[in-house]
Design a protein around this motif. Sequence first.
Motif, PDB file in Angstrom:
ATOM      1  N   MET A 140       3.180  37.814 -33.132  1.00 61.05           N
ATOM      2  CA  MET A 140       2.342  38.545 -32.166  1.00 61.05           C
ATOM      3  C   MET A 140       3.163  39.588 -31.391  1.00 61.05           C
ATOM      4  O   MET A 140       2.674  40.660 -31.073  1.00 61.05           O
TER       5      MET A 140
ATOM      6  N   VAL B 190      -0.751  47.441 -21.416  1.00 58.54           N
ATOM      7  CA  VAL B 190      -1.199  46.094 -21.804  1.00 58.54           C
ATOM      8  C   VAL B 190      -0.158  45.437 -22.709  1.00 58.54           C
ATOM      9  O   VAL B 190       0.247  44.285 -22.484  1.00 58.54           O
TER      10      VAL B 190
ATOM     11  N   ILE C 211       2.258  42.202 -21.805  1.00 66.33           N
ATOM     12  CA  ILE C 211       2.173  40.952 -22.579  1.00 66.33           C
ATOM     13  C   ILE C 211       3.550  40.584 -23.126  1.00 66.33           C
ATOM     14  O   ILE C 211       3.931  39.408 -23.134  1.00 66.33           O
TER      15      ILE C 211
ATOM     16  N   PHE D 102       1.631  39.001 -17.444  1.00 67.21           N
ATOM     17  CA  PHE D 102       0.584  38.823 -18.464  1.00 67.21           C
ATOM     18  C   PHE D 102      -0.555  37.937 -17.950  1.00 67.21           C
ATOM     19  O   PHE D 102      -1.425  37.547 -18.696  1.00 67.21           O
ATOM     20  N   PHE D 103      -0.560  37.669 -16.661  1.00 68.52           N
ATOM     21  CA  PHE D 103      -1.635  36.939 -15.989  1.00 68.52           C
ATOM     22  C   PHE D 103      -2.114  35.743 -16.824  1.00 68.52           C
ATOM     23  O   PHE D 103      -3.232  35.747 -17.344  1.00 68.52           O
TER      24      PHE D 103
ATOM     25  N   TYR E   5      -5.551  30.362 -16.594  1.00 69.43           N
ATOM     26  CA  TYR E   5      -6.787  30.013 -17.317  1.00 69.43           C
ATOM     27  C   TYR E   5      -6.880  30.676 -18.692  1.00 69.43           C
ATOM     28  O   TYR E   5      -7.969  30.905 -19.201  1.00 69.43           O
ATOM     29  N   SER E   6      -5.723  31.018 -19.277  1.00 67.44           N
ATOM     30  CA  SER E   6      -5.774  31.725 -20.559  1.00 67.44           C
ATOM     31  C   SER E   6      -5.839  30.764 -21.742  1.00 67.44           C
ATOM     32  O   SER E   6      -6.106  31.191 -22.855  1.00 67.44           O
ATOM     33  N   ASP E   7      -5.564  29.475 -21.514  1.00 71.39           N
ATOM     34  CA  ASP E   7      -5.610  28.528 -22.636  1.00 71.39           C
ATOM     35  C   ASP E   7      -6.269  27.232 -22.176  1.00 71.39           C
ATOM     36  O   ASP E   7      -5.601  26.201 -22.033  1.00 71.39           O
TER      37      ASP E   7
ATOM     38  N   VAL F 272      -7.333  40.290 -22.340  1.00 66.72           N
ATOM     39  CA  VAL F 272      -6.780  40.255 -23.708  1.00 66.72           C
ATOM     40  C   VAL F 272      -5.936  38.993 -23.923  1.00 66.72           C
ATOM     41  O   VAL F 272      -5.963  38.396 -24.999  1.00 66.72           O
ATOM     42  N   ILE F 273      -5.218  38.591 -22.890  1.00 71.88           N
ATOM     43  CA  ILE F 273      -4.279  37.466 -23.058  1.00 71.88           C
ATOM     44  C   ILE F 273      -5.023  36.151 -23.362  1.00 71.88           C
ATOM     45  O   ILE F 273      -4.456  35.255 -23.996  1.00 71.88           O
ATOM     46  N   LYS F 274      -6.274  36.069 -22.963  1.00 72.63           N
ATOM     47  CA  LYS F 274      -7.004  34.794 -23.134  1.00 72.63           C
ATOM     48  C   LYS F 274      -7.216  34.461 -24.611  1.00 72.63           C
ATOM     49  O   LYS F 274      -6.769  33.397 -25.051  1.00 72.63           O
TER      50      LYS F 274
ATOM     51  N   VAL G  14      -5.624  35.749 -27.032  1.00 70.84           N
ATOM     52  CA  VAL G  14      -4.299  35.779 -27.684  1.00 70.84           C
ATOM     53  C   VAL G  14      -3.588  34.440 -27.502  1.00 70.84           C
ATOM     54  O   VAL G  14      -3.106  33.837 -28.458  1.00 70.84           O
TER      55      VAL G  14
END
Lengths: 182, 399
Positions: free
Chosen positions: A1, A30, A34, A45-46, A49-51, B254-256, B258
């Motif tokens: 990635m 962006v 990341i 990359f904030f 709650y992304s996973d 976008v990170i979510k 990913v």
Amino acid sequence: MDGIFGLIAAVSLIGWIATRYSIWCLPFLVSVAILAEDDCYPLSFFPMYSDPDESENYLFVATWETDPTQYHAIPIEEATGLSAPKVKKMWKSYSRDFADDLKKKDTELTDEETNEISGVLLREFRKVAANKGKELPENLALVEVWIEATDIGGWTETPEVLGTISPSTNASTTEAPSAVAQ
Amino acid sequence: MFEKLNSLLATVRQNPLVARIVELPFWSRASKRLRPIAKQFDGPRHFRFEIVFMRVLLAVVVFQSMPLGAPFSNGSQRLANQLAPGKLDAILADPAKDNALRPPLLPISQMLPNSGASMTYQNQDKANGLAHLIDLTFFSDPKFQKALPWIVIPCLLLYAAGIGLPVVLPILTFVSIGSRTLYNSQGYIHHGYQMLSLVLVAQTVVVLWHCFRGSWREAFGITKAELVHGRTFWDRMIRYSQWMVVGCYVIAGVIKPVRSDGEWFQHSHYIGIQVVKTHRQNYYSRLEEKWDIPEPEVAKVMMKDHPDLTRIFLSCGVMLEIFAFLALYSRFLSLVIGFSLVIFHYFNDLMMGLYFYDNEKLDWIFLINLPFWIWWLWKWLRRTVPQEQEVGEVEPAAV
């Protein structure tokens, strides 16, 4: 990635210079953010709650009298200015660095190592409180609670004492006896 | 360096293979269609009053974020207590009164012109970003803290007046990044100020660029900004600030997918677990009874009662983040998406106790841009209300 985001960053930078259209700065920002993750303020990359997962943990600081399993929480933010989310972030950062030094993953740390990190962290809290002219109780414990989703749409909360400090003993690890079902 | 890069790109374009690709019908058709869209995203011309409002409001937000400590961190309360003793304190002490204007506006406590608390960090053991290169603990040095307001406040006044920006902006940007990097070098990362610091970085780059490659007199505010390719450097400064604002949302969106390997949308109802976590963390920070809720209602709705509706609702939020950049296509979209983002923040606050007040403030300033819409509405009302014909005035058609 990382390779893909590196490529996007390079292409958008070239496009930006070549065409001067400001929109190119978006994919550039962006992808660079990341890649930088959370190590290069003001980029981030904030990851909050992304996973989302069926389990999550939180930590709190407690005190105890004779038995570390009989703890009760203390309002850590009042004494140190450090909220419970910050306690968790510090725990993650300290254990990651500790694991890096041992050349292993932070998920592979043993109970003794976890205990040692807890001791370092609890002493750090004591220092932060002292800097603010406040005092923490003599016996401190760092407690981790795992919240896990159940099949029927509820959740359970399982506490575990990661480590303790007291004036006499340096540290000891103890399992809390029960899980609380919701 | 950029001239060299440009000439390098020109050489690449002249390469027979590249030239053949560029001349392909598909390529030329696509570029013909995309060019006006890309140009549209370069932004509108701004009126002078908009630029002044944005500068003044941003100066206030930057002041609120600066670690100046007392008396600046509680200046409003001190002043209010002299004018009407106890009134403001009573409002701030009561959450209902503090949030009386919310939504859509911020809590009253967040709109007061108070600075941030001073830094108290004596080390940077978990160095982040700039702290790897510089020891930033001088932000906690009492002597420096005494001098800081004398640096920051004149800079903010000059910024609001639009004077001396090539000097003023780098100073403000350094103080913003330096102090917040020290804050983030304690082993925990706070995500509340990145957007503001990025806006300052963008403005600094635009103004320095204009200073060295455009007109330094314009950049310093000595002469009026001239149009270059249909826009002044103020327009560019605002546009790049807006890109930083929407960029932060796009990153978060976008990170979510990913990080979750595309499973975010399917697993989003597990945010209910996060809601429980946030409730517990809020409780264990200060042991406040209002957070001692064994079964938070929102978590129950998400996990047990309506997991599918929750997935749809939360996915809408992520889509709003990912497509936030469309706000910069036109002023109207900017208003609509800016307002949607404010509501999005309100829901985050309501459901999870998560607030990003500084981001909300930047949405109001750079996306919603109320002064423009008030002016637009005033113009529109004047146009729709028929003007009385003055005596002696004759319609041209009647002659």
